[in-house]
Design a protein around this motif. Structure first.
Motif, PDB file in Angstrom:
ATOM      1  N   UNK A 102      60.453  27.088  -8.496  1.00 54.42           N
ATOM      2  CA  UNK A 102      59.973  26.566  -7.218  1.00 54.42           C
ATOM      3  C   UNK A 102      59.878  27.622  -6.128  1.00 54.42           C
ATOM      4  N   UNK A 103      60.598  28.726  -6.240  1.00 54.54           N
ATOM      5  CA  UNK A 103      60.598  29.723  -5.165  1.00 54.54           C
ATOM      6  C   UNK A 103      59.174  30.217  -4.907  1.00 54.54           C
ATOM      7  N   UNK A 104      58.690  30.041  -3.686  1.00 58.02           N
ATOM      8  CA  UNK A 104      57.354  30.482  -3.302  1.00 58.02           C
ATOM      9  C   UNK A 104      56.230  29.599  -3.776  1.00 58.02           C
ATOM     10  N   UNK A 105      56.554  28.492  -4.480  1.00 60.59           N
ATOM     11  CA  UNK A 105      55.495  27.634  -5.013  1.00 60.59           C
ATOM     12  C   UNK A 105      54.683  26.978  -3.904  1.00 60.59           C
ATOM     13  N   UNK A 106      55.309  26.770  -2.740  1.00 59.56           N
ATOM     14  CA  UNK A 106      54.577  26.153  -1.632  1.00 59.56           C
ATOM     15  C   UNK A 106      53.394  27.016  -1.211  1.00 59.56           C
ATOM     16  N   UNK A 107      53.593  28.326  -1.152  1.00 56.28           N
ATOM     17  CA  UNK A 107      52.482  29.209  -0.787  1.00 56.28           C
ATOM     18  C   UNK A 107      51.413  29.231  -1.873  1.00 56.28           C
ATOM     19  N   UNK A 108      51.843  29.144  -3.150  1.00 52.62           N
ATOM     20  CA  UNK A 108      50.876  29.139  -4.259  1.00 52.62           C
ATOM     21  C   UNK A 108      50.055  27.862  -4.268  1.00 52.62           C
ATOM     22  N   UNK A 109      50.695  26.738  -3.949  1.00 52.59           N
ATOM     23  CA  UNK A 109      50.002  25.449  -3.994  1.00 52.59           C
ATOM     24  C   UNK A 109      49.188  25.155  -2.747  1.00 52.59           C
ATOM     25  N   UNK A 110      49.537  25.784  -1.631  1.00 54.30           N
ATOM     26  CA  UNK A 110      48.936  25.396  -0.363  1.00 54.30           C
ATOM     27  C   UNK A 110      47.398  25.478  -0.344  1.00 54.30           C
ATOM     28  N   UNK A 111      46.743  26.465  -1.019  1.00 51.15           N
ATOM     29  CA  UNK A 111      45.271  26.456  -1.032  1.00 51.15           C
ATOM     30  C   UNK A 111      44.677  25.230  -1.715  1.00 51.15           C
ATOM     31  N   UNK A 112      45.455  24.606  -2.608  1.00 53.93           N
ATOM     32  CA  UNK A 112      44.941  23.460  -3.356  1.00 53.93           C
ATOM     33  C   UNK A 112      45.461  22.130  -2.813  1.00 53.93           C
ATOM     34  N   UNK A 113      46.492  22.174  -1.965  1.00 49.59           N
ATOM     35  CA  UNK A 113      47.087  20.943  -1.417  1.00 49.59           C
ATOM     36  C   UNK A 113      47.259  21.125   0.088  1.00 49.59           C
ATOM     37  N   UNK A 114      46.253  20.729   0.825  1.00 44.79           N
ATOM     38  CA  UNK A 114      46.288  20.917   2.272  1.00 44.79           C
ATOM     39  C   UNK A 114      47.377  20.087   2.938  1.00 44.79           C
ATOM     40  N   UNK A 115      47.848  19.053   2.240  1.00 43.81           N
ATOM     41  CA  UNK A 115      48.853  18.182   2.841  1.00 43.81           C
ATOM     42  C   UNK A 115      50.241  18.797   2.848  1.00 43.81           C
ATOM     43  N   UNK A 116      50.434  19.943   2.212  1.00 47.75           N
ATOM     44  CA  UNK A 116      51.743  20.601   2.259  1.00 47.75           C
ATOM     45  C   UNK A 116      51.971  21.122   3.680  1.00 47.75           C
ATOM     46  N   UNK A 117      52.996  20.643   4.370  1.00 46.50           N
ATOM     47  CA  UNK A 117      53.213  21.048   5.768  1.00 46.50           C
ATOM     48  C   UNK A 117      53.506  22.546   5.872  1.00 46.50           C
ATOM     49  N   UNK A 118      53.043  23.192   6.929  1.00 49.66           N
ATOM     50  CA  UNK A 118      53.322  24.627   7.086  1.00 49.66           C
ATOM     51  C   UNK A 118      54.801  24.907   7.322  1.00 49.66           C
ATOM     52  N   UNK A 119      55.552  23.889   7.780  1.00 55.71           N
ATOM     53  CA  UNK A 119      56.977  24.107   8.039  1.00 55.71           C
ATOM     54  C   UNK A 119      57.797  24.190   6.745  1.00 55.71           C
ATOM     55  N   UNK A 120      57.226  23.733   5.618  1.00 56.37           N
ATOM     56  CA  UNK A 120      57.982  23.655   4.373  1.00 56.37           C
ATOM     57  C   UNK A 120      57.968  24.997   3.650  1.00 56.37           C
ATOM     58  N   UNK A 121      59.151  25.416   3.211  1.00 54.54           N
ATOM     59  CA  UNK A 121      59.282  26.597   2.367  1.00 54.54           C
ATOM     60  C   UNK A 121      60.189  26.253   1.201  1.00 54.54           C
ATOM     61  N   UNK A 122      59.740  26.569  -0.012  1.00 58.49           N
ATOM     62  CA  UNK A 122      60.555  26.376  -1.210  1.00 58.49           C
ATOM     63  C   UNK A 122      61.221  27.702  -1.550  1.00 58.49           C
ATOM     64  N   UNK A 123      62.550  27.681  -1.639  1.00 53.10           N
ATOM     65  CA  UNK A 123      63.307  28.914  -1.766  1.00 53.10           C
ATOM     66  C   UNK A 123      63.862  29.136  -3.161  1.00 53.10           C
ATOM     67  N   UNK A 124      64.179  28.080  -3.892  1.00 52.58           N
ATOM     68  CA  UNK A 124      64.780  28.260  -5.210  1.00 52.58           C
ATOM     69  C   UNK A 124      64.708  26.942  -5.955  1.00 52.58           C
ATOM     70  N   UNK A 125      65.083  26.981  -7.262  1.00 56.37           N
ATOM     71  CA  UNK A 125      65.130  25.765  -8.055  1.00 56.37           C
ATOM     72  C   UNK A 125      64.054  25.722  -9.108  1.00 56.37           C
ATOM     73  N   UNK A 126      64.109  24.660  -9.918  1.00 61.35           N
ATOM     74  CA  UNK A 126      63.128  24.483 -10.983  1.00 61.35           C
ATOM     75  C   UNK A 126      62.694  23.026 -11.023  1.00 61.35           C
ATOM     76  N   UNK A 127      61.443  22.847 -11.462  1.00 70.22           N
ATOM     77  CA  UNK A 127      60.871  21.509 -11.597  1.00 70.22           C
ATOM     78  C   UNK A 127      60.508  21.289 -13.058  1.00 70.22           C
ATOM     79  N   UNK A 128      60.925  20.131 -13.603  1.00 70.06           N
ATOM     80  CA  UNK A 128      60.631  19.765 -14.987  1.00 70.06           C
ATOM     81  C   UNK A 128      59.943  18.411 -15.027  1.00 70.06           C
ATOM     82  N   UNK A 129      59.044  18.269 -16.007  1.00 69.95           N
ATOM     83  CA  UNK A 129      58.262  17.027 -16.088  1.00 69.95           C
ATOM     84  C   UNK A 129      57.847  16.819 -17.543  1.00 69.95           C
ATOM     85  N   UNK A 130      57.890  15.581 -18.009  1.00 69.70           N
ATOM     86  CA  UNK A 130      57.355  15.226 -19.317  1.00 69.70           C
ATOM     87  C   UNK A 130      57.009  13.753 -19.314  1.00 69.70           C
TER      88      UNK A 130
END
Length: 777
Positions: free
Chosen positions: A484-512
């Motif tokens: 998750x670290x820095x994922x907000x900046x990577x996703x922001x061009x594709x998801x305009x709804x991500x608030x500019x105040x949000x920063x992801x600093x660490x962690x992992x996301x899992x999905x199945x």
């Protein structure tokens, strides 16, 4: 002298008498010559019933003959037969000028026992004797015209009978015939055959005077008999012919043509039966085709084939090679609510197909081909796919068929989409890539796939299993763990709804997840998890975030999500620890959305916080709950003031009823108290003490707070939807070291618009930051 005259008269009359005698004997000479020729050809029981209508014409009222071979009995009957001749030519060469036969019949009866065809002895033909160059010189007439000839090949009961009916013309330059074919009374159309004494060959199969097979070439007899030929096959006509010849063979409609060039080779003695001749025939041809097949399915109304290759036949085994760069084009492709102009398949490797044709005509079933040079590789070129406002441009798809069993209908291979560019209105979507391994068996198809995104750390592995019998597809997928670290900046061009105040600093996301599609309806179940995540919202920092959820989308269109959320700590001026809650979300097929939140628990300022659970509709939120705090540490509360010399003790508890609706947020009669009392001590620094010396009221207050032992500390809060907050604070107690311990009562009422205050504080913070950046170190 008289004897002399008599002798001269005899000499003069003798030629005339001889001519008269020969003329009178001509029918017998023709009959004798014809019988002799037929006898030389091994005909028996010859009947020539002749009469003489003129000096150069004979009429055979009836002609009959038989010929017996080891495996066949041939019967010929004809009449009336007209023969025209020139007497001198006939006398010299025993060849007439014309044989004209309005009607005739030939029956070839295959003799022998009616045993199974596999053990039936075959009939063999001496092919060199049947070539035009061989039998043109044996013709008893300069021209032969047959108006109607019926040829019946009568096989034993285990085989089909063949009937040929037609007419032919033979002269010294060519043989021409037109014949109708029947197999067990099934009409198979017409054929035209042209032959020349030089062994030139032209054969055509026709339906309604339109040729659909044309073979043109030259025959040659050396060590074997060969036909060097060019062929053109009209697929539409061939398909209609096959419908009659092999009615059990179900084929789609076709148009276009196949052109071939090459040789056919048979031994000098060739079997007469189709099966026997097929086993002896050797063929080698190159071919090209431009054709169209229609009516395959509703989704593929038409396929256009542009191909070239090689065709070889030996011992009944047919080998077909489809050359590299051959292509198949589907246009259009009809899919529900999807626009796809065409799909073009191009081979990167040739295809080799082999078919054993032995026994095909006897079994009356189509042969089963096999593939010899696997893998089959190629490319699929698709025009852009559009569904509504969604458009996808797909780079050429790479495919490979690695194994194929055309008998058991088992296929395995791979499919790769190097890049898929998806376009959505006012929304940027990352390019995708897909790799798939597929396995197809009767009634079932399975895949294993990997989905990648270009520019995003997203990789999905999954499987699908489709049951054609049940009309159901099951799927599973797993997202590779995402950092998750820095994922907000990577996703922001594709998801305009991500608030500019949000920063992801660490962690992992899992999905199945798992899902199925049946009868066009989709159902899904999937799980999400965030572990060890840290994030920031402006100056508020959250650490140790954990989230687990289980979601379900049903075939009816309903959606639900249940989950749990934990936060290790949240710091935004006040640190809140060990936040935890559970929630559930539901959306009905009609779009009604509701959310339920279980009680929220947390720790703050040494005490506990609890927010009662609530449930509300999201279309028109109406939340009623309360915030309960227990045993907040007064010392920790005072530390928030960051005032040097300020300390205390005691514990505060209370409850704040909270409501949020269309009017806004409100708190009614919220209260926080310290029921057991405590101590507040304030030892001001020199600056505050100096100021208090000039302000008697402040000095008295500071004196009381040097060791203030309170028995009442009560805070009441009312907050209105417009943002106005009324804070009533009462502090009551005494300082035993000040004013003889006289009781002191501090009561403070504050009214403030909190949103305005927040905006003011935010402005002050921003101004301070700018000044520090400009005038700092």
């Amino acid at each position: 002298m008289r004897r002399l005259y008599i002798s001269l008269a005899i000499l003069i009359l003798l030629p005339v008498l001889l001519v008269v005698a020969l003329y009178a004997a001509t029918p017998y000479i023709v009959q004798w010559g014809g019988s002799r020729w037929l006898a030389e050809q091994n005909f028996q029981n010859v009947v020539l019933d002749m009469e003489r209508p003129g000096w150069n014409r004979l009429t055979v009222k009836r002609f009959m003959a038989d010929i017996e071979t080891e495996t066949a009995h041939v019967s010929v009957s004809a009449g009336p037969l007209t023969i025209e001749y020139t007497p001198l030519t006939l006398w010299a060469s025993q060849k007439v000028d014309l044989v004209e036969l309005p009607q005739s019949s030939i029956r070839i009866q295959i003799t022998g026992s009616s045993q199974d065809e596999s053990t039936q002895p075959d009939v063999y033909l001496n092919l060199p004797e049947l070539l035009p160059a061989a039998w043109f010189v044996l013709l008893p007439s300069k021209q032969i015209r047959v108006g109607e000839m019926n040829l019946l090949v009568d096989y034993p009961e285990s085989q089909s009978d063949w009937t040929l009916s037609g007419a032919f013309l033979i002269d010294d330059k060519q043989f021409y015939s037109r014949v109708r074919f029947k197999r067990d009374e099934q009409d198979l159309g017409w054929s035209d055959l042209e032959l020349t004494p030089e062994n030139h060959f032209n054969f055509r199969l026709l339906q309604e005077d339109s040729p659909f097979v044309v073979i043109d070439g030259n025959l040659r007899a050396e060590k074997n008999v060969s036909l060097h030929a060019n062929q053109v096959i009209d697929l539409g006509g061939l398909r209609a012919w096959l419908d009659r010849f092999m009615p059990t063979l179900s084929l789609p409609a076709a148009s276009g043509s196949v052109s071939t060039r090459g040789t056919f080779v048979l031994p000098l003695k060739a079997a007469l039966s189709p099966e026997g001749m097929l086993s002896q025939l050797v063929a080698n041809h190159s071919y090209t085709t431009q054709s169209t097949v229609t009516g395959i399915s509703d989704e593929l109304p038409a396929l256009a084939l542009n191909a070239a290759g090689q065709l070889e036949l030996a011992a009944g085994n047919l080998a077909l090679k489809v050359a590299q760069k051959s292509s198949v084009k589907a246009a259009p492709v009809v899919l529900p609510n999807i626009r796809l102009a065409n799909v073009d398949l191009v081979l990167d490797r040739p295809i080799n197909v082999s078919v054993n044709l032995n026994g095909m005509t006897r079994a009356n079933t189509p042969p089963v081909p096999t593939l010899d040079n696997l893998p089959i590789r190629g490319q699929l070129h698709l025009t852009s796919i559009q569904r509504g406002d969604i458009r996808a441009a797909i780079s050429p798809i790479q495919f490979s068929v690695d194994s194929a069993d055309l008998v058991q209908h088992l296929y395995k291979g791979t499919l790769e989409l190097p890049e898929v560019a998806v376009t959505l209105p006012d929304h940027k979507v990352p390019n995708l890539a897909l790799k798939t391994q597929f396995s197809i068996s009767p009634g079932e198809a399975t895949t294993r796939f990997t989905l990648l995104t270009k520019g995003l750390p997203i990789k999905v592995n999954g499987t699908t299993a489709t049951s054609l019998k049940k009309g159901r597809t099951d799927l599973t997928w797993t997202l590779a763990s995402v950092r998750l670290a820095g994922l907000d900046d990577t996703l922001r061009p594709y998801a305009k709804q991500i608030p500019p105040e949000l920063s992801l600093l660490d962690g992992r996301f899992d999905h199945n997840g798992v899902g199925s599609v049946q009868n066009g309806k989709l159902s899904l179940t999937f799980w999400n998890a965030v572990n060890g995540a840290d994030a920031a919202w402006g100056k508020t920092v959250l650490r140790g975030i954990g989230w687990q959820s289980s979601s379900r989308y049903s075939a009816s269109g309903a959606f639900s999500d249940k989950g749990a959320l934990t936060v290790g700590s949240l710091f935004g001026g006040v640190e809140i620890d060990n936040i935890s809650t559970r929630y559930s979300f539901r959306q009905t097929p009609k779009g009604t959305r509701t959310v339920s939140v279980a009680p929220v628990s947390a720790e703050m300022l040494g005490g506990d916080i609890r927010v009662d659970g609530f449930k509300t509709a999201l279309q028109s939120p109406d939340i009623s709950t309360s915030v309960t705090v227990e045993q907040l540490d007064v010392a920790k509360i005072l530390e928030l003031e960051q005032q040097k010399g300020l300390s205390g003790s005691g514990q505060m508890s209370g409850r704040f009823p909270f409501r949020y609706n269309a009017e806004g947020a409100s708190v009614n009669d919220g209260r926080l108290t310290a029921p057991e009392g405590g101590v507040i001590r304030f030892q001001p620094d020199a600056a505050v003490a100096a100021y208090a010396a000039t302000n008697p009221a402040l000095g008295m207050a500071l004196g009381a707070l040097e060791n203030f032992q309170y028995d009442t500390l009560d805070i009441k809060l009312n907050y209105q939807p417009d943002g106005t907050a009324l804070l009533n604070t009462r502090l009551k107690g005494r300082n035993p070291d000040w004013n003889n311990g006289h009781p002191v009562d501090f009561t403070i009422n504050v009214e403030e618009n909190i949103p305005d205050l927040v905006r003011t504080l935010q402005f002050a913070d921003q101004l301070t930051e700018k000044l520090e950046k400009r005038y700092g170190d």
